[in-house]
Structures are given as C-alpha cells and as structure tokens.
Design an enzyme around this catalytic site. Structure first.
Site, PDB file in Angstrom:
ATOM      1  N   SER A   1      10.954 -18.245 -23.141  1.00 60.98           N
ATOM      2  CA  SER A   1      11.042 -16.803 -22.942  1.00 60.98           C
ATOM      3  C   SER A   1      12.487 -16.343 -23.052  1.00 60.98           C
ATOM      4  O   SER A   1      12.768 -15.161 -23.050  1.00 60.98           O
ATOM      5  CB  SER A   1      10.477 -16.424 -21.575  1.00 60.98           C
ATOM      6  OG  SER A   1      11.189 -17.097 -20.569  1.00 60.98           O
TER       7      SER A   1
ATOM      8  N   HIS B   1       5.401 -16.886 -27.603  1.00 64.03           N
ATOM      9  CA  HIS B   1       5.669 -16.638 -26.186  1.00 64.03           C
ATOM     10  C   HIS B   1       4.456 -16.004 -25.507  1.00 64.03           C
ATOM     11  O   HIS B   1       4.149 -14.840 -25.740  1.00 64.03           O
ATOM     12  CB  HIS B   1       6.914 -15.729 -26.057  1.00 64.03           C
ATOM     13  CG  HIS B   1       7.237 -15.380 -24.643  1.00 64.03           C
ATOM     14  ND1 HIS B   1       7.690 -14.135 -24.263  1.00 64.03           N
ATOM     15  CD2 HIS B   1       7.167 -16.114 -23.512  1.00 64.03           C
ATOM     16  CE1 HIS B   1       7.878 -14.126 -22.948  1.00 64.03           C
ATOM     17  NE2 HIS B   1       7.564 -15.307 -22.472  1.00 64.03           N
TER      18      HIS B   1
ATOM     19  N   GLU C   1       4.099 -12.869 -27.861  1.00 57.36           N
ATOM     20  CA  GLU C   1       5.173 -12.518 -28.798  1.00 57.36           C
ATOM     21  C   GLU C   1       5.336 -13.684 -29.778  1.00 57.36           C
ATOM     22  O   GLU C   1       5.503 -14.823 -29.350  1.00 57.36           O
ATOM     23  CB  GLU C   1       6.495 -12.293 -28.047  1.00 57.36           C
ATOM     24  CG  GLU C   1       6.526 -11.010 -27.239  1.00 57.36           C
ATOM     25  CD  GLU C   1       7.787 -10.875 -26.372  1.00 57.36           C
ATOM     26  OE1 GLU C   1       8.297  -9.754 -26.251  1.00 57.36           O
ATOM     27  OE2 GLU C   1       8.247 -11.885 -25.818  1.00 57.36           O
TER      28      GLU C   1
ATOM     29  N   ASN D   1      10.832  -8.546 -22.470  1.00 60.57           N
ATOM     30  CA  ASN D   1      11.825  -8.788 -21.421  1.00 60.57           C
ATOM     31  C   ASN D   1      13.108  -8.012 -21.662  1.00 60.57           C
ATOM     32  O   ASN D   1      13.780  -7.585 -20.730  1.00 60.57           O
ATOM     33  CB  ASN D   1      12.131 -10.279 -21.301  1.00 60.57           C
ATOM     34  CG  ASN D   1      11.034 -10.990 -20.524  1.00 60.57           C
ATOM     35  OD1 ASN D   1      10.388 -10.365 -19.676  1.00 60.57           O
ATOM     36  ND2 ASN D   1      10.809 -12.249 -20.813  1.00 60.57           N
TER      37      ASN D   1
END
Ligand code: COA
Length: 665
Positions: free
Chosen positions: A123, A144, A156, A195
């Site tokens: 991540s 991800h 992702e 994120n």
C-alpha cells in the site's frame, strides 16, 4: 481456466491481507497456494478463512458445500520456490519492508514460469523498485486490495515504470474475475490514489485541529454528519490505528516532498502510546472490551467550513487527474468504494464550487505554507474558464442543459437531478398572486414525469423572504363571497398539487415564511430554514384566517395546541422555535444554507425514486383516512415497491456491500 490464462494463484504471506486474498481467489474458483514462514501461522490463516466463509454462510451467500469446495482449493506451503513453480500469478502480501519484498520477488522470479505475473499488495512502497529485484519488470504490477479483501470491493491496480500495458490489463481483469471493482493507477506515486487523497484530507484537518481553528470533535461531526462520510476523519484514524497512520505518513513523506506535512497531533498520540481504538485511547476514549464508538455529537460541527476541510483532498485529486495518474471516474470510484464516501471527491468539488475550493486552498497555503495547499493549475484553469461546478453547469462533470425557464413571477431552474422553483417577486417579499400560483402549477406539470429531475426545491428570490404570504392587495375592495370562495379553492388546489407531486419537495426558507408562504412550505415534504428566518400565520391580524391549508396541515406538524396558538395569536416565531416545535426539519446558518439544502436534496435524489413516491403517498394520504384504510394503502404501496427493479438493486447492493444505484425502474 479462464480466458485470462490464469488458473493457479500463489499468495505469499498469510496475514490480514494475505489470507483474505487467498480466500477471495479461492472463492472465484482459482487454485490457491498460500505461503508463510511456519505451518502454525498457515494453519491459523486457514482457520481465519474458514471463519470468514462461515460468515458468508450465515448471510446465505454460500452453502456449507461451497465452503468445503473453496477450502479444498487452498493448499499451503513453506517454500516460495515450490509455490510459484506452476503459478500463473503471484500476489505478495508480506510486511511493508522493501528489502523483504525484494527478496520475495527475486526468489519468485527465479522459480516461476516465464509467463507468470508477479504482483504486490503493497500500500505504500514503489512497484518500480520492487520490480528491480526481478528480470521481468514488465510483468511486475501492484494489486492493492482494501482491508478486509472479502468485503471491500475496491482494488487499485498499479503500474510501475516498466509494467507493460498487457500485464496491467491482465491484473485488472484478474481483479474483476474476483468480483472486485478495480481502478487503474498509471504511475506508482506514494499512496496511489485512495491513500493519497486521504493523506491530503488528513493533513489539512490535522493542522486546523492543532492550531485550534476547529476541535477534533467539530471536524469529525462536520465530516460525518454534514458531509456524510462513514466516520469522522479523526475517528477513522483511531479505527485504523494511530501507529499505522504515523508509519504510513513517515513512509510517504520520505518519498514525496508534497506529502511532507507533519501532524503534531498524531506524533503526540503515537509517542504517548495512545494508538486509537485498539489501545482504548487515541483521539477519543473507548471503553474496554466491547466495541465502542467515539462520542461525536451531531450538532458539534456546524461552524466548520467544509470547503476548507475538503479542499486539500480535491487539490490532490486534481493533481492525480492532471498528471494522468488516474481518470476522473476511477478517482471518484476509488474514494467511494475505498473510503465509503457517499460522493466522489470531484462530485464534492463541483458541489462546493471550484472557485470556493481555490479560495480555501489559497487561505490554507497563506496560513500554513505547504505546497500541498497550493492550488493545482487544473483548478485555477477551471476557475478561469468559468467551470465552477454545479452552479455553472460544468465543473469536473457536466450538469445537463441546466435549463432555466423564466415565467412572469417564478423561475424554474433545472439542474438535474434537482429542480428549483424560485418565487420571483423579491420587491414584494415574494408574496403570492394568482398568476404566481398558476405558474407554479405549470412548472409542476413540466417536472411531473421528467425523468432527469428527482427532487424539487422551492425558494424565494432576493434575500428577505421565502414568501410573506398572499398578496393582500388582492383582498382589498368589495368581493363577491362565492367568487372569492372559488378562487381560494383554486389557490388551495395548487398548494395541494405540491403535496401530490410524485417526487420529494423541499421548501428552502431564508427570511420570512408567513401566511400563504408558510402554507406552501407546509405542503412540501421538508422545510429547511436559515437561522434568521421567521415563520408564522399572521392572517388573524388582518381580520382573516389562513386559506391555503394552514388550519389543516399545520396541525399535523405541531399538534392542535400549537397550531391554534400560531393561527389565533398570529405571532411570528423564529426558526429555532419552529425547529423545536417540529415546523421545520433543519435550521442552518445562513452561510451554509445553500450547501445544506443541496446536500439534503442530493441525498434524496440518490434514493429509489419509485419507493420515495410510494412512501410519500402512503404518508400523505394515509394521514387523511382511518388507520385500517391507511394500512391497506401502505400494504399496496409496499408490494408495489418490493417488485421494482430498484428493490432488487437495493438488496443486491446491500449483499455486495456497495452503494446501490437506483434508476427509478
Ligand atoms: N401582501 C402585499 N404586500 C406585502 C405583503 C403582503 N402579504 N407583505 C409585505 N408586503 C409589501 C409591503 O407592503 C412593502 O411594500 P412597499 O415597499 O411598497 O411598502 C414590502 O412588501 C416590504 O414589506 P415591509 O412591511 O416594508 O417590510 P418589513 O421588513 O417592515 O416587514 C413583514 C416585513 C413581512 C413582517 C411585513 O411586511 C408583514 O407583516 N407583511 C404581512 C404578512 C402577512 O400578513 N401575510 C399574510 C397575508 S394573508
């Protein structure tokens, strides 16, 4: 097995993410081999998978036989070399340590068949660097997953510098074959999409909380209740763990100067060992043992400027878009599915107004001086071009033709999925005339079965009144009782038409809502008023009584006693008092009026249109008849709602833990 040419999946690491990835892969029918450093750890992972599958059985999504079949597809191994030997794809999910990951990749590369894709579930680490440990960087890709993989739909797919398009596409299709919703990330920027946006959001509010602009609770209340995020921003950090946030923050800051915004609050909590929910204390305190939620009062966030809160996230999203790292739709899909936001970050931006976002960013930049807050050139260009969002008909998205029809005394503004009926006699406090009522009736006819419009909002032009009631000049002079009676009935018909209108209606009240003005608002489904508004039925002061439903509808909202007081004393009451007695649904500060009305309306607009009509009718007509007949009405509408396509979609979305998309079918 599949057209993808993938049959066997090797999952390296069986921890929180690894065992979840193994589980979803096996559920999708792949043969899985799961690797870890000891058989004991692997056995524990198998147990966790069985437990999780058991939950699906409880919910009726799997049978017991399915569980055995799925478990039968999962094999364990202590050797990476052995596990990848005939694998078509490897997914690595070992701890976030670049050297450890490189070791795994080097070993996998040396032993896996040449066609195999080597994917990492990292991540925070660069795919490009991990790929350097192999001789097949074109076949290395990021996949991800979000935690927990069996429940979170988002994935992702991240390209490293050398990842081939073919590999990325195959990884994307593989994620889809697992029943996931992948988004494509074209460059392995730290934090990828979701994120990165979350970090930008956190950075801004952290600085504001640290210098006392707003308190933690104020920000959480505003983001949770006003913006509709599933958790407050700080509450979420407590939930994921302060240590996790702190470490991720350090890792991304190391690689990306833009994200180098220290958060003194997090650092302080981390050093104190207050790691959030798991340690009983973080930003909030949690009772031990039981699962307890942070105490965030609903009203605490009223003074928070949401534009300022979201501006850094919008800025980051604009950067990702301008840099070609992801598409608009994928970015919005990312925050919706990855963070559970009710709207995409660009949808929020369009709602707030791009000019307001830029203004907020400039203020943040002037105050805190971090590049993260410097308005992205894309946003500045949009402002220059007048692409300001919903209000200009075009922002990140287009908002239909935005047709505006000007009648003589009202304006009808279509802004799909919303439409506004604006009472337009501002110099006379938007007092109601027969012409105005006839025009309202026409506007309602135009919107009645317009599929683009899901919610209608009434408001007044100018800044003094929603409407000060019927234009009393019409009452002057001698009038024949009978003709006065039938013209009053005509007036009532239009007000009742609002009540019968098949879509939800809102009266957005800023200023006076008196007499017929209030009666019109009472026929709407909801009333939202600014704090300065004044409401009342002052007819008695003129020697007359309410004539557009005041003696009937008012009672339903405030009861007989209050209704008599309002009608027989004729005093105006302030919005707060109106809220207290149930006359209005919300009272909001003037500055937030537009935003609150819109977000309330948008929430309704996302609801199932058919069920909303039925609910409205069952309530509005049910209150007019004996309970038994009302219940019969309810049962009829209930069965009609239950057999719609939207009802199927609602149940399916619930089971798949995604947001339903209601089409009114
Ligand atoms: N019918 C016709 N004209 C009205 C009106 C009504 N119901 N309410 C306000 N107006 C007019 C005023 O006569 C004034 O006109 P002018 O500028 O030509 O003098 C204009 O609107 C502005 O109103 P004004 O009274 O000057 O503003 P204010 O801020 O002092 O008071 C109200 C505002 C609403 C409190 C006051 O106008 C009022 O009490 N209006 C009557 C409300 C009423 O009884 N409604 C029920 C009718 S059945």
């Amino acid at each position: 097995m599949s057209q993808l040419g993938i049959r066997k999946v090797a999952v390296i690491g069986s921890g929180t993410m690894g065992h979840g990835i193994a589980e979803v892969s096996a559920m999708a029918g792949y043969d899985v081999v799961m690797v870890d450093v000891s058989q004991e750890i692997l056995n524990k992972a198998l147990e966790r998978i069985r437990w999780s599958l058991g939950k699906f059985v409880e919910r009726g999504r799997l049978s017991k036989d399915d569980v055995e079949r799925i478990m039968g597809r999962i094999r364990t191994s202590l050797s990476i070399a052995e596990a990848v030997r005939d694998a078509d794809i490897m997914i690595e999910a070992v701890p976030e340590d670049i050297n450890l990951k490189k070791k795994v990749f080097a070993e996998a590369d040396a032993n896996a068949p040449p066609h195999a894709i080597l994917a990492t579930n990292t991540s925070s680490l660069p795919i490009t660097e991990i790929a350097e440990a192999t001789r097949r960087p074109d076949k290395v890709v990021g996949i991800h997953f979000f935690n927990p993989p069996p429940l979170m739909p988002l994935v992702e797919v991240i390209k490293g510098a050398k990842t081939s398009d073919e590999t990325a596409k195959k990884a994307y299709e593989f994620a889809k074959s697992l029943g996931k919703e992948p988004i494509m990330v074209n460059r392995d920027v730290p934090g990828f999409i979701v994120n990165r946006i979350l970090i930008a959001l956190n950075s801004g509010v952290c600085l504001m909380a640290a210098d006392g602009t707003y308190s933690v609770v104020e920000i959480d209340s505003a983001t949770k209740y006003r913006a509709g995020l599933p958790m407050g921003i700080f509450e979420l950090q407590d939930f994921t763990g302060i240590d996790v946030g702190y470490m991720v923050g350090l890792a991304v800051a190391l690689r990306d100067p833009l994200l180098r915004v220290p958060c003194p609050l997090i650092e302080d909590l981390y050093k104190k060992g207050w790691l959030g929910q798991k340690s009983g204390r973080g930003f909030y305190e949690y009772k031990e043992g039981t699962y307890s939620r942070a105490n965030i009062p609903r009203e605490a966030g009223e003074k928070v400027d949401l534009v300022k809160v979201f501006a850094p996230a919008v800025n980051m999203a604009a950067w990702l878009l301008r840099e070609g790292i992801a598409t608009r739709d994928d970015i919005d899909k990312g925050v919706k599915l990855g963070l559970g936001w009710p709207k995409g970050v660009f949808e929020y931006a369009d709602e707030f107004g791009i000019d307001n976002i830029v203004k907020a960013l400039n203020e943040l930049h002037a105050k805190y001086n971090y590049d993260l807050f410097k308005p992205d050139p894309l946003l500045e260009q949009m402002v220059k071009e007048g692409r300001l969002g919903q209000k200009s008909g075009r922002g990140f998205y287009e908002y239909g033709p935005g047709a505006t029809v000007e009648f003589k005394e009202i304006i009808l503004k279509k802004e799909p999925p919303l439409a506004w009926i604006i009472l337009n006699r501002p110099m006379r406090l938007n007092t109601l005339t027969m012409t105005m009522m006839e025009e309202i009736s026409k506007a309602l006819d135009m919107l009645w079965d317009d599929k683009d419009v899901r919610v209608v909002i009434f408001r007044g032009a100018g800044d003094r009144a929603f409407s000060a009631g019927a234009d009393v000049t019409a009452f002057a002079g001698p009038l024949h009782t009978y003709y006065f009676y039938i013209s009053n009935r005509k007036f009532q018909e239009v007000v009742s038409k609002i009540e019968r209108f098949p879509k939800p209606t809102i009266a957005a009240i800023d200023g006076y809502a008196l007499g017929g003005g209030l009666e019109l608002a009472l026929a709407c489904d909801f009333r939202i008023a600014t704090d300065r508004s004044e409401l009342g039925q002052p007819e008695i002061n003129l020697g007359i009584i309410p004539g557009a439903g005041g003696t009937q509808r008012l009672i339903r909202y405030v009861g007989l006693g209050r209704a008599k007081e309002l009608i027989m004393l004729g005093d105006r009451i302030k919005a707060e008092e109106a809220y207290r007695i149930g006359l209005v649904n919300r009272v909001v500060p003037k500055e937030k009026f537009e935003e609150e009305v819109r977000s309330f309306a948008m929430k309704l607009a996302q609801g199932p249109p058919i069920a909303l009509t039925y609910a409205k009718y069952a309530i509005n007509f049910g209150t007019q008849v004996p309970t038994d007949i009302g219940l019969m009405l309810e049962a009829a509408f209930f069965s009609m709602a239950t057999t719609t396509k939207d009802a199927q979609e609602g149940v399916l979305a619930f089971l798949n833990r995604r947001k339903p998309e209601f089409k009114g079918e």
